[in-house]
Design a protein around this motif. Structure first.
Motif, PDB file in Angstrom:
ATOM      1  N   SER A  31      20.698  85.536  33.826  1.00  0.00           N
ATOM      2  CA  SER A  31      20.179  84.221  33.477  1.00  0.00           C
ATOM      3  C   SER A  31      20.968  83.130  34.203  1.00  0.00           C
ATOM      4  O   SER A  31      22.095  83.355  34.662  1.00  0.00           O
ATOM      5  CB  SER A  31      20.277  83.990  31.971  1.00  0.00           C
ATOM      6  N   LYS A  32      20.373  81.960  34.268  1.00  0.00           N
ATOM      7  CA  LYS A  32      21.051  80.800  34.863  1.00  0.00           C
ATOM      8  C   LYS A  32      22.356  80.520  34.112  1.00  0.00           C
ATOM      9  O   LYS A  32      23.383  80.225  34.715  1.00  0.00           O
ATOM     10  CB  LYS A  32      20.117  79.585  34.804  1.00  0.00           C
ATOM     11  N   GLN A  33      22.318  80.639  32.790  1.00  0.00           N
ATOM     12  CA  GLN A  33      23.507  80.381  31.979  1.00  0.00           C
ATOM     13  C   GLN A  33      24.627  81.376  32.303  1.00  0.00           C
ATOM     14  O   GLN A  33      25.802  80.997  32.352  1.00  0.00           O
ATOM     15  CB  GLN A  33      23.162  80.440  30.481  1.00  0.00           C
ATOM     16  N   ARG A  34      24.253  82.623  32.494  1.00  0.00           N
ATOM     17  CA  ARG A  34      25.258  83.655  32.799  1.00  0.00           C
ATOM     18  C   ARG A  34      25.890  83.411  34.174  1.00  0.00           C
ATOM     19  O   ARG A  34      27.104  83.538  34.331  1.00  0.00           O
ATOM     20  CB  ARG A  34      24.597  85.020  32.743  1.00  0.00           C
ATOM     21  N   ILE A  35      25.065  83.043  35.151  1.00  0.00           N
ATOM     22  CA  ILE A  35      25.594  82.720  36.484  1.00  0.00           C
ATOM     23  C   ILE A  35      26.515  81.504  36.384  1.00  0.00           C
ATOM     24  O   ILE A  35      27.619  81.511  36.933  1.00  0.00           O
ATOM     25  CB  ILE A  35      24.445  82.429  37.485  1.00  0.00           C
ATOM     26  N   ASN A  36      26.064  80.472  35.691  1.00  0.00           N
ATOM     27  CA  ASN A  36      26.887  79.262  35.539  1.00  0.00           C
ATOM     28  C   ASN A  36      28.216  79.565  34.855  1.00  0.00           C
ATOM     29  O   ASN A  36      29.239  78.995  35.211  1.00  0.00           O
ATOM     30  CB  ASN A  36      26.137  78.180  34.766  1.00  0.00           C
TER      31      ASN A  36
END
Length: 76
Positions: A31-36
């Motif tokens: 997810s975008k959150q995990r990458i961030n």
């Protein structure tokens, strides 16, 4: 004193090749959150994530240090 990883160069590469973190995350299966979370050093990249990202971003083995392990020492 604590150490954080500076992923600015990695983030620039992601944006240059995928236009944004969300598109890159889809190819990574994250997810975008995990990458961030990883880009902001809240959590660390795993070895398998580094290997997959390096492949997707065409990062050569000798460049991995520059993209994933550039550190900043913070004194508080």
């Amino acid at each position: 004193m604590f150490i954080i990883f500076n992923h600015e160069k990695l983030e620039e590469r992601i944006n240059a090749m995928f236009d944004n973190i969300e598109a890159f995350g889809k190819f990574m299966g994250m997810s975008k959150q995990r990458i961030n979370s990883r880009l902001k050093s809240a959590t660390e990249f795993t070895q398998s994530e580094i290997e997959k990202a390096a492949e997707l971003l065409n990062i050569q083995p000798e460049e991995i240090q520059t993209y994933f392990f550039d550190v900043e020492v913070c004194r508080s």
